[in-house]
Design an enzyme around this catalytic site. Sequence first.
Site, short mmCIF file in Angstrom:
data_model
loop_
_atom_site.label_atom_id
_atom_site.label_comp_id
_atom_site.label_asym_id
_atom_site.label_seq_id
_atom_site.Cartn_x
_atom_site.Cartn_y
_atom_site.Cartn_z
N TYR A 1 0.78 -1.23 0.00
CA TYR A 1 0.00 0.00 0.00
C TYR A 1 0.81 1.28 0.00
O TYR A 1 0.24 2.36 -0.18
CB TYR A 1 -0.98 -0.04 1.18
CG TYR A 1 -2.01 -1.12 1.01
CD1 TYR A 1 -3.10 -0.95 0.18
CD2 TYR A 1 -1.85 -2.36 1.64
CE1 TYR A 1 -4.03 -1.97 -0.01
CE2 TYR A 1 -2.77 -3.38 1.46
CZ TYR A 1 -3.86 -3.18 0.63
OH TYR A 1 -4.77 -4.19 0.44
N PHE B 1 -10.51 -4.18 11.08
CA PHE B 1 -11.74 -4.04 10.30
C PHE B 1 -11.53 -4.59 8.90
O PHE B 1 -12.28 -4.38 8.01
CB PHE B 1 -12.18 -2.56 10.23
CG PHE B 1 -11.10 -1.59 9.80
CD1 PHE B 1 -10.89 -1.33 8.47
CD2 PHE B 1 -10.30 -0.95 10.74
CE1 PHE B 1 -9.90 -0.45 8.05
CE2 PHE B 1 -9.32 -0.06 10.34
CZ PHE B 1 -9.12 0.20 9.00
#
Length: 403
Positions: free
Chosen positions: A117, A403
């Site tokens: 990322y 999450f």
Amino acid sequence: MLDPSRWDEWFGKLELAFGGVRTSPEERALFHDLTECERSIVAWDGDEIVGTTGSFSFRLSVPGGAVVPAAGLTMVSVQPTHRRRGVLRAMMRHQLDDVRAAGEPLAVLTASEPEIYGRFGYGTATHAASAEIDTARVRLTVPEGADGVALRAVEPEAALEACEAVYARRVPARPGMLERRPGWERHPLLDPEGERGGASPLRCVLAERDGGVTGYARFAVRPDWDAAGPKGVVILRDLEALDPASYGALWRFLFDLDLTCTIQTGRRPVDDPWQHMVSDIRRCQVRLRDDLHVRPVDLGAALAARAYALPVDVVLEVTDPFCPWNEGRWRLTGDAKGASCERTADAPELRLGARELGSAYLGGISLSALAGAGRVEELRPGALAGASAAFLSDVAPWLPHGF
């Protein structure tokens, strides 16, 4: 956008990309309810789903105590048959454009593979500490007042409202925490029987002072024995407290549980105070790993949304090829009361990328450390030290759950 009628297929493709093991029915049901289909992206090859990603509409605590809108990037996958075709890049492009259009200044994620990322502008902003504490050999010294804290065992479901009230009060006190959005209060109670690994069902104990709940611990116990006797393990899931006495009382309770000799912790703050209450930190086997990755999407709004430990007035020259609207020179001025960040034509004093600003944003990674790695360039002598000190947080930023 994900058609809700195809959620099972979409989620099944995510499971397949992560090894093909089916998620427990309890977790699957929770994430079905939490998925924001209007913010979920599907990559197609004909009628076949070959890529998935989504966003959660979070609010994230930042230095100074504000809670800022942030898109929580989640459920990212590309099928192995479709790698190296630009599928991930296309989904990241679409998603960040959507985040910008929604007016959210930040995007955040936890990474299965962190090297992926950085090229999209995400920087590691928090670390999590795990530990394996040898309670048979390590002594615990608790803060004054712990003896006056009452402890009460309660079923986790019955204690949920009280625990959530404590959690809500903790959010502004530490950067990186997520304000509970509707439905997310169920996440800490996930306890699929098939994933307990021989441990008990989830348990909860409340700390109480002066008639009110001042803390809680959620945990399980995995019994074990050998020829020498019991060697059970306490598996700590969550612990929050509003004052040192309550915090100490909860930790002492965990240390003293019968038939156990180890406490295992998962995601905890790197500056968790228990580390200064134990007699021998070496027997606690503390380990760190990267956790929350942060990406400024609206750079000016993001930097203006937080406070700064010291007065700062610095011109940043920012590079951001993936979100070019952030590129250019920005004058950041601020202090503990607030900040502004506006475009400027003034001479730059620091040169860095959006990824580096993401790492430094929550105050846990110093600009000086990044400069030492060659990732921040000082253009005016003294600018780096001043800005670096201003960005830091008094307490380490921490993400309480994934999450």
